[in-house]
Design an enzyme around this catalytic site. Sequence first.
Site, PDB file in Angstrom:
ATOM      1  N   SER B  45      82.608  30.569  15.536  1.00 56.90           N
ATOM      2  CA  SER B  45      81.241  30.573  15.043  1.00 56.90           C
ATOM      3  C   SER B  45      80.707  29.166  15.250  1.00 56.90           C
ATOM      4  CB  SER B  45      81.200  30.965  13.569  1.00 56.90           C
ATOM      5  OG  SER B  45      79.860  31.267  13.215  1.00 56.90           O
ATOM      6  N   GLU B  46      79.514  29.058  15.851  1.00 55.93           N
ATOM      7  CA  GLU B  46      79.066  27.754  16.352  1.00 55.93           C
ATOM      8  C   GLU B  46      78.761  26.737  15.258  1.00 55.93           C
ATOM      9  OE1 GLU B  46      77.580  30.664  16.940  1.00 55.93           O
ATOM     10  OE2 GLU B  46      75.393  30.531  16.719  1.00 55.93           O
ATOM     11  N   ASN B  47      78.701  27.160  14.004  1.00 59.48           N
ATOM     12  CA  ASN B  47      78.506  26.186  12.946  1.00 59.48           C
ATOM     13  C   ASN B  47      79.789  25.400  12.649  1.00 59.48           C
ATOM     14  OD1 ASN B  47      79.437  28.722  11.877  1.00 59.48           O
ATOM     15  ND2 ASN B  47      79.171  27.872   9.838  1.00 59.48           N
ATOM     16  N   GLY B  48      80.900  25.793  13.286  1.00 61.44           N
ATOM     17  CA  GLY B  48      82.072  24.933  13.185  1.00 61.44           C
ATOM     18  C   GLY B  48      83.359  25.554  12.712  1.00 61.44           C
ATOM     19  N   SER B  87      81.802  21.759  18.406  1.00 61.81           N
ATOM     20  CA  SER B  87      81.608  23.190  18.573  1.00 61.81           C
ATOM     21  C   SER B  87      80.909  23.498  19.895  1.00 61.81           C
ATOM     22  CB  SER B  87      80.774  23.722  17.397  1.00 61.81           C
ATOM     23  OG  SER B  87      80.566  25.098  17.542  1.00 61.81           O
TER      24      SER B  87
END
Lengths: 232, 218
Positions: B45-48, B87
């Site tokens: 998930s690109e938020n980390g 990320s």
Amino acid sequence: MINKKIHSVQEAVAGVTDNMTLMLGGFGLCGIPENAIAELVQLGVKNLTCISNNAGVDDFGLGLLLQGRQIKKMISSYVGENDEFERQMLSGELEVELTPQGTLAEKCRAAQAGFPAFYTPAGYGTEVAEGKESREFNGKMYILEKAYEADFAFVKAWKGDEAGNLIFKGTARNFNPCMCGAAKITVAEVEELVPAGELNPNEIHIPGIFVQRIFQGNHYEKRIEQRTVRTR
Amino acid sequence: MLDKNGIAKRIAKEVKDGYYVNLGIGIPTLVANFVRDDIEVEFQSENGVLGMGPFPFEGEEDADIINAGKQTITTLPGASFFDSATSFAMIRGQHVHLTILGAMEVAENGDIANWKIPEKMVKGMGGAMDLVASAENIIVAMMHTNKRGESKLLKKCSLPLTGVGCVKKVVTNLAVLEITPKGFKLLERAPGVTIDEIKNATEGTLLIEGDIPEMQLD
């Protein structure tokens, strides 16, 4: 040890004046500098340019600064959860610069690392690329994006020490490390501030050299935007 | 014709052992529910976070552990957390093998529009532009037509673009299609859907070669 500890949230925002550009960490409401934002509301500074991935919700996070019309321009990748934001944007009161999320992160990191600009494929061929230099490398097209220039960065970490070293927790890390040292002054707020020597140097995520001021926040609400659970 | 879960089920078959996968919001999120349990896959998930697990049990939510849709999540053994620049280094550097995302429009040359309806919806692109510009393999999950019954598979996108020439495959409620230099190549039909129905719902160039099999969902 160079001591970065300050003793109040008032000291944390000291020097912030009208028309400044601020970076604020966080993804949605996760990992936002709650205490610094509340104090910026108290301070009443106006015409701010805020660089932050999102714009909070109506009554929390950056939404609080929007309510007081303290923000002139917002630089974000996604602003979908805030009615007041949408109203101010559509009425033209608020200027908005939408930036791809990875580009936003890298524009912070470039500022931190001393790069004036970088090439990225994100946004090539879209309206994000308008007015920007583009160039081909190895058969693929890239656009030139510039590092941000900001006066203050307000970040939030889980633990920190008096030397300004920071450790983050979970996905509350997000943009916070990228913004440390990316502005003239970086102010870190932490849930737990310990004396130098108590954190294991092997476990530091951000070295204190990137942080000018550090304080322990009085209270963390840590509001959840989308509470999702499964049944047992 | 497939429902949203059906689309997710079909796309799950594209997820291979050893893949790191980024799932967008909406139908793509459902794909995680249908990935075979005899293969090893990690969701980013690109938020980390890498190694995302299911939603937490009630009472176990942690405000500091969310996905890019801002939903509370859990992590699986082997998971890791990282900052946003790292990320997107995973994404831009093509370390993530597969990106699955939704779209408002896809053009026959692989252009995608999914972030803005001028004057109506201006919420932002989030990480979508970075994802589509960099991922080696991009699959779009969407309904074949919009709420007004108009085709979403077009000769040319009418909405502001998210990325150019990047989509490789589209899975809709009616069909599986591959983007080729000559247009949308029909690979499979959804159960009970005829070729004529797919033709009628596709505005872009549709290539039909030989017998088109029905999707196998299980």
